[in-house]
Design an enzyme around this catalytic site. Structure first.
Site, mmCIF file in Angstrom:
data_model
loop_
_atom_site.group_PDB
_atom_site.id
_atom_site.type_symbol
_atom_site.label_atom_id
_atom_site.label_comp_id
_atom_site.label_asym_id
_atom_site.label_seq_id
_atom_site.Cartn_x
_atom_site.Cartn_y
_atom_site.Cartn_z
ATOM 1 N N CYS A 1 -0.479 -2.910 -7.745
ATOM 2 C CA CYS A 1 -1.683 -3.356 -8.465
ATOM 3 C C CYS A 1 -1.271 -4.056 -9.751
ATOM 4 C CB CYS A 1 -2.599 -2.175 -8.763
ATOM 5 S SG CYS A 1 -3.581 -1.619 -7.348
ATOM 6 N N HIS B 1 1.534 -2.682 2.282
ATOM 7 C CA HIS B 1 2.322 -3.920 2.262
ATOM 8 C C HIS B 1 2.985 -4.120 3.606
ATOM 9 C CE1 HIS B 1 4.696 -0.514 0.803
ATOM 10 N NE2 HIS B 1 5.741 -1.070 1.376
HETATM 11 P P1 AMP Z 1 8.211 0.961 1.598
HETATM 12 O O1 AMP Z 1 9.422 1.852 1.503
HETATM 13 O O2 AMP Z 1 7.916 0.487 2.970
HETATM 14 O O3 AMP Z 1 7.005 1.621 0.922
HETATM 15 O O4 AMP Z 1 8.578 -0.355 0.789
HETATM 16 C C1 AMP Z 1 8.453 -0.485 -0.592
HETATM 17 C C2 AMP Z 1 9.216 -1.707 -0.976
HETATM 18 O O5 AMP Z 1 8.797 -2.116 -2.265
HETATM 19 C C3 AMP Z 1 10.725 -1.506 -1.050
HETATM 20 O O6 AMP Z 1 11.368 -2.389 -0.130
HETATM 21 C C4 AMP Z 1 11.065 -1.831 -2.505
HETATM 22 O O7 AMP Z 1 12.287 -2.509 -2.642
HETATM 23 C C5 AMP Z 1 9.892 -2.700 -2.919
HETATM 24 N N1 AMP Z 1 9.587 -2.712 -4.338
HETATM 25 C C6 AMP Z 1 9.440 -1.652 -5.167
HETATM 26 N N2 AMP Z 1 9.143 -2.061 -6.416
HETATM 27 C C7 AMP Z 1 9.095 -3.415 -6.379
HETATM 28 C C8 AMP Z 1 8.826 -4.436 -7.345
HETATM 29 N N3 AMP Z 1 8.544 -4.153 -8.620
HETATM 30 N N4 AMP Z 1 8.873 -5.722 -6.947
HETATM 31 C C9 AMP Z 1 9.147 -6.037 -5.669
HETATM 32 N N5 AMP Z 1 9.388 -5.127 -4.704
HETATM 33 C C10 AMP Z 1 9.374 -3.836 -5.051
HETATM 34 ZN ZN ZN Z 2 -2.272 -0.621 -5.771
#
Ligand code: AMP
Ligand code: ZN
Length: 113
Positions: free
Chosen positions: A6, A99
């Site tokens: 968010c 996502h």
């Molecule tokens: P999941 O484990 O499927 O919930 O994926 C979460 C993803 O978010 C991981 O691949 C992280 O590397 C990515 N992530 C976490 N924080 C950030 C951020 N600030 N910007 C971009 N990607 C992020």
């Molecule tokens: Zn959110």
């Protein structure tokens, strides 16, 4: 709500944006597992895929369209890519704002689990 994605939508946390539409934004994953690793998210907060109502047809269409656009602009539309989403503890979901990962740019392992 204290949600990192968010905050990305609001511009409070920086991101490398790849694509944006009215309801959806796509940005590079901070910890890439492949040369192309982009996250496609609804701007509105949903904890996971399960919370997106199927009545939200405009959003669902935009999500699919965003995935296609991301594949095109990152150059993997032809070479191939993988789309995945993790839901909950067993899948290892770590950010609880829905996502879709779009991953490509190298040959990917067949194994999913
Ligand atoms: P999941 O484990 O499927 O919930 O994926 C979460 C993803 O978010 C991981 O691949 C992280 O590397 C990515 N992530 C976490 N924080 C950030 C951020 N600030 N910007 C971009 N990607 C992020
Ligand atoms: Zn959110």
């Amino acid at each position: 709500m204290d949600c990192i994605f968010c905050k990305i939508v609001q511009g409070e946390i920086p991101s490398k944006k790849v694509y944006e539409s009215e309801l959806v934004v796509a940005f590079e994953d901070i910890n890439k597992v492949a040369p192309v690793h982009v996250l496609v998210i609804p701007k509105a907060h949903y904890d996971s895929l399960m919370e997106i109502p199927v009545s939200e047809t405009e959003l669902i269409v935009e999500l699919i369209h965003a995935i296609q656009e991301v594949a095109r602009v990152t150059g993997v539309a032809e070479t191939g890519f993988r789309v995945l989403t993790n839901k909950g503890r067993s899948a290892g979901q770590s950010v609880f704002h829905q996502h879709f990962h779009v991953i490509g740019g190298r040959d990917l392992d067949i194994k999913l689990g």
